[in-house]
Design an enzyme around this catalytic site. Structure first.
Site, PDB file in Angstrom:
ATOM      1  N   GLU A 177      13.754   2.350   1.158  1.00 58.86           N
ATOM      2  CA  GLU A 177      13.404   1.199   0.578  1.00 58.86           C
ATOM      3  C   GLU A 177      14.097   1.143  -0.957  1.00 58.86           C
ATOM      4  OE1 GLU A 177       9.285   1.488  -0.495  1.00 58.86           O
ATOM      5  OE2 GLU A 177       9.234  -0.650  -1.457  1.00 58.86           O
ATOM      6  N   LYS A 219      13.403  -1.005   4.508  1.00 58.23           N
ATOM      7  CA  LYS A 219      12.165  -1.935   3.459  1.00 58.23           C
ATOM      8  C   LYS A 219      12.733  -2.243   2.338  1.00 58.23           C
ATOM      9  CE  LYS A 219       7.555  -1.359   1.331  1.00 58.23           C
ATOM     10  NZ  LYS A 219       6.275  -0.846   1.618  1.00 58.23           N
TER      11      LYS A 219
HETATM   12  P1  13P Z   1       3.797  -3.974  -2.671  1.00 56.02           P
HETATM   13  O1  13P Z   1       3.759  -4.782  -1.286  1.00 56.02           O
HETATM   14  O2  13P Z   1       2.622  -4.079  -3.212  1.00 56.02           O
HETATM   15  O3  13P Z   1       5.118  -4.285  -3.487  1.00 56.02           O
HETATM   16  O4  13P Z   1       4.152  -2.504  -2.154  1.00 56.02           O
HETATM   17  C1  13P Z   1       4.691  -2.413  -1.231  1.00 56.02           C
HETATM   18  C2  13P Z   1       5.296  -0.897  -1.246  1.00 56.02           C
HETATM   19  O5  13P Z   1       5.035   0.033  -0.644  1.00 56.02           O
HETATM   20  C3  13P Z   1       6.196  -0.601  -2.399  1.00 56.02           C
HETATM   21  O6  13P Z   1       6.864   0.564  -2.271  1.00 56.02           O
END
Ligand code: 13P
Length: 340
Positions: A177, A219
């Protein structure tokens, strides 16, 4: 876990019409969320709230897995079933956040580097024994005057690649991510540029470190106008620029891409995902969701820390899960919001 099992897990995470619920807020972050509903954050109140999210009846129709926090993967449902088992019994996969947070980056004011590599091999082995099938590591890239620096993007991409390699060694699918934050005053074009550079650097690092790209899930953020920008791109522009950026920078072998919501409203996050899938039927990867706030906010507000609100809170959660599940196929309709 064999390569075949990693592949099966990655595919199942983004199965048709399914996404991932992020409930991995750290203790300080969940406290902030509970403060908004005037509810004290204790181990028990956090357990109660996560129980509601995990055991919502029928959630498994829309949700393939959930990302848990270290405390949560060790907690149990009201009937004593450990959360990972409750999820597996319902056909959903437990995931775990394994980074230890984004810290100020030395020598780079305004920028962050995510920590958590020390001892990660041992922690992954323990999480695996607790039932984790996939893990998440979040890198944060901030847009501002003269930032992000290449040093920040490179250091974060390098850490993501090292984490991903350790996950695959442990038989856990890494959800990588890189999050380009959405709350500055930048234009959508600037977000595109920074997201592109971040993704290019990430895939170059993953390749250099021999991570099996086909056993990872991406992600990422949508390509979007900064929250404080005076010109806000419309839904279709966000969808088009996001898809263009992904097509130009994410290898086709990636089994799936899921989005974070990053502070978008619940309805807008759904509308963006829906527009991407409604206008693009032949993408190399499924585009799905892994929202935290955009799935939880209406539920959290309906719950407000009170037992008597559990039913309404569950309904609010399932509604968002269903809307986003439909958005994975471009079948969501805004009218569903008023009839909810
Ligand atoms: P949000 O969808 O609230 O941005 O959080 C997702 C997430 O896991 C961020 O690391």
């Amino acid at each position: 876990m064999s390569a075949a099992e990693l592949e099966a897990t990655a595919k199942a995470m983004v199965a048709k019409g399914k996404g991932i619920l992020a409930i991995d807020e750290s203790t300080p972050t969940i406290k902030k969320r509970f403060d908004t509903i005037n509810t004290e954050s204790t181990e028990e109140s956090r357990r109660t709230y996560r129980d509601l999210l995990i055991t919502a009846p029928g959630g498994n129709e829309f949700i393939s897995g959930m990302i848990l926090f270290d405390e949560t993967i060790r907690q149990s449902s009201a009937d004593g079933t450990p959360f990972p088992k409750a999820m597996i019994d319902a056909g959903m996969m437990p995931g775990i956040k394994v980074d230890t947070g984004a810290k100020d980056m030395a020598g780079h004011p305004g920028e962050k580097i995510t920590e958590g590599l020390d001892g990660l091999r041992d922690r992954l082995a323990e999480y695996k024994s607790l039932g984790a099938k996939f893990a998440k590591w979040r890198a944060v890239i901030t847009i501002g005057d003269n930032i992000p620096s290449m040093a920040c993007i490179k250091a974060n991409a390098n850490a993501l690649a090292r984490y991903a390699a350790l996950c695959q060694e442990a038989g856990i699918v890494p959800m990588v991510e890189p999050e380009v934050l959405m709350d500055a005053n930048n234009t959508i074009e600037r977000c595109y540029e920074v997201t592109e550079l971040t993704l290019k650097t990430l895939y170059s690092e993953l390749k250099d470190q021999d991570v099996a790209i086909e056993h990872t899930i991406l992600k990422t953020n949508m390509v979007i106008s900064g929250k404080k920008c005076s010109v806000q791109a419309d839904v279709q522009t966000v969808a088009d620029m996001t898809v263009k950026c992904l097509l130009n920078n994410v290898p086709a072998e990636v089994p799936g891409i899921v989005f974070l919501s990053g502070g978008q409203s619940a309805e807008l996050a759904t509308a963006h995902l829906n527009a991407m899938n409604a206008t693009n039927k032949d993408l190399p990867w499924p585009l799905s969701f892994s929202y935290g706030r955009a799935l939880q906010e209406p539920c959290l507000n309906a719950w407000a820390g009170k037992t008597e609100n559990v039913e309404a809170a569950t309904k609010a959660l399932l509604h968002r899960e269903k809307c986003n599940s439909l958005a994975c196929n471009g079948d969501y309709d805004e009218k569903m919001e008023s009839s909810a």
